[in-house]
Scaffold this motif. Structure first.
Motif, short mmCIF file in Angstrom:
data_model
loop_
_atom_site.label_atom_id
_atom_site.label_comp_id
_atom_site.label_asym_id
_atom_site.label_seq_id
_atom_site.Cartn_x
_atom_site.Cartn_y
_atom_site.Cartn_z
N ILE A 195 0.36 -1.53 0.10
CA ILE A 195 0.42 -0.13 0.08
C ILE A 195 1.29 0.90 -0.11
N ASP A 196 -0.03 2.58 -0.23
CA ASP A 196 0.78 3.43 0.00
C ASP A 196 1.23 3.92 0.86
N VAL A 197 1.94 4.61 1.67
CA VAL A 197 2.85 5.57 2.49
C VAL A 197 2.05 5.89 3.08
N GLN A 198 1.71 6.71 2.85
CA GLN A 198 -0.14 6.61 3.74
C GLN A 198 -1.13 5.84 4.79
N GLY A 199 -1.18 4.78 4.06
CA GLY A 199 -1.66 3.65 4.31
C GLY A 199 -1.23 3.29 5.40
N GLY A 200 0.26 2.76 5.41
CA GLY A 200 1.01 2.47 5.62
C GLY A 200 0.94 3.17 7.69
N ILE A 201 0.72 4.45 7.54
CA ILE A 201 0.92 5.35 8.67
C ILE A 201 -0.10 4.66 9.44
N GLN A 202 -1.68 4.49 8.66
CA GLN A 202 -3.01 4.39 9.18
C GLN A 202 -2.68 2.76 9.74
N ALA A 203 -2.42 1.81 8.98
CA ALA A 203 -2.54 0.69 9.19
C ALA A 203 -1.78 0.44 10.73
N ARG A 204 -0.74 1.40 11.06
CA ARG A 204 0.00 1.33 12.39
C ARG A 204 -0.94 2.12 13.30
N GLU A 205 -1.92 2.32 13.27
CA GLU A 205 -2.90 3.12 14.24
C GLU A 205 -4.03 1.88 14.24
N GLU A 206 -4.55 1.50 13.81
CA GLU A 206 -5.41 0.20 13.78
C GLU A 206 -4.35 -1.62 14.39
N TYR A 207 -3.28 -1.45 13.67
CA TYR A 207 -2.55 -2.07 14.15
C TYR A 207 -1.08 -2.47 14.68
N PRO A 208 -0.82 -1.17 16.35
CA PRO A 208 0.10 -1.41 16.49
C PRO A 208 1.69 -1.74 16.19
N ASP A 209 1.63 -3.49 16.03
CA ASP A 209 2.38 -3.93 16.28
C ASP A 209 3.09 -4.32 14.72
N VAL A 210 2.08 -3.98 13.45
CA VAL A 210 2.04 -3.93 11.83
C VAL A 210 4.43 -3.23 11.82
N ASN A 211 4.43 -4.18 10.97
CA ASN A 211 6.09 -4.59 10.67
C ASN A 211 6.02 -3.40 9.43
N LEU A 212 5.96 -2.12 8.60
CA LEU A 212 6.45 -1.35 7.73
C LEU A 212 7.60 -1.71 7.34
N ILE A 213 7.69 -1.64 5.81
CA ILE A 213 8.97 -1.94 5.63
C ILE A 213 8.98 -0.76 3.84
N PHE A 214 9.87 -0.11 4.28
CA PHE A 214 10.02 1.20 3.29
C PHE A 214 10.72 0.65 1.77
N PHE A 215 10.31 0.75 0.74
CA PHE A 215 11.07 0.26 -0.66
C PHE A 215 11.56 1.72 -1.32
N LYS A 216 12.47 1.28 -2.44
CA LYS A 216 12.89 2.95 -2.69
C LYS A 216 13.80 2.06 -3.63
N THR A 217 14.05 2.93 -5.12
CA THR A 217 14.93 3.18 -5.67
C THR A 217 16.51 2.91 -5.04
N PRO A 218 17.61 2.77 -5.98
CA PRO A 218 18.38 3.78 -5.15
C PRO A 218 19.13 4.85 -5.45
N THR A 219 18.84 5.35 -6.49
CA THR A 219 18.62 7.15 -6.55
C THR A 219 17.23 6.96 -7.38
N LYS A 220 17.17 8.48 -7.35
CA LYS A 220 15.98 9.18 -7.89
C LYS A 220 15.70 8.86 -9.37
N GLU A 221 16.76 9.29 -9.85
CA GLU A 221 16.60 9.00 -11.22
C GLU A 221 16.65 7.71 -11.64
N ASP A 222 17.02 6.65 -10.74
CA ASP A 222 16.66 5.40 -11.41
C ASP A 222 14.71 5.46 -10.97
N LEU A 223 14.19 5.19 -10.56
CA LEU A 223 12.43 5.87 -10.05
C LEU A 223 12.46 6.70 -11.12
#
Length: 184
Positions: free
Chosen positions: A100-128
């Motif tokens: 899910i998107d980052v806003q949804g991840g924050i909302q999920a933590r509110e509902e499930y405090p034990d949620v494991n939040l994992i952020f994905f990104k590319t090595p550089t903004k150019e790669d993105l």
């Protein structure tokens, strides 16, 4: 019975979340909760497999009925996770990955405090940017909007428990599996 663990994978469009989550889900036989969206299906997408494709009216009715764990307007379309998709599986002791998107991840933590939040990104903004343009699935205006939003989404990394930098699909799968096995 022990409840399952909830893992949320978020990050900018083009970071490779969908590809990696699909592979890891198969490798670990872990559930992926299917999100709902108001956007049109892309070529090859099937309702109920990649997303539940809803009309704006259907989506808004589900919001009014408090049926979403999280939802957000992303790139001009609504995306959300139905509570029923998550609660049933967790109560059965199954682990779940939400992509899910980052806003949804924050909302999920509110509902499930034990949620494991994992952020994905590319090595550089150019790669993105290269990955977004390389898809060939959107027009230039849509790519521009997604790129602007993706750069803003990078700021949410600090709210997440772990980060996976997608140098390659193989390495990103390995990194995500390592996180899930350590956390689960």
């Amino acid at each position: 019975m022990k409840k399952g663990d909830l893992f949320v994978v978020s990050g900018p469009s083009g970071a490779g979340k969908s590809t990696v989550c699909k592979l890891v889900r198969r490798m670990l036989e872990i559930n992926l909760a299917v999100s709902a969206t108001t956007r049109a299906p892309r070529a090859g997408e099937v309702d109920g497999r990649e997303y539940y494709f809803l009309t704006m009216e259907e989506f808004q009715n589900k919001i009014k009925n408090n049926e979403f764990l999280e939802y957000a307007n992303v790139h001009g379309n609504y995306y959300g996770t139905l509570k029923s998709e998550v609660e049933e599986r967790l109560n059965e002791g199954k682990n779940i990955i939400l992509e899910i998107d980052v806003q949804g991840g924050i909302q999920a933590r509110e509902e499930y405090p034990d949620v494991n939040l994992i952020f994905f990104k590319t090595p550089t903004k150019e790669d993105l940017e290269d990955r977004l343009r390389g898809r060939g699935t959107e027009d230039e205006e849509t790519v521009r909007i997604r790129l602007e939003n993706s750069l803003k989404e990078l700021e949410f990394e600090k709210y997440y428990d772990k980060t996976v930098i997608n140098h390659s699909i193989e390495q990103a799968c390995y990194d995500l599996i390592k996180i899930i096995k350590k956390e689960a």
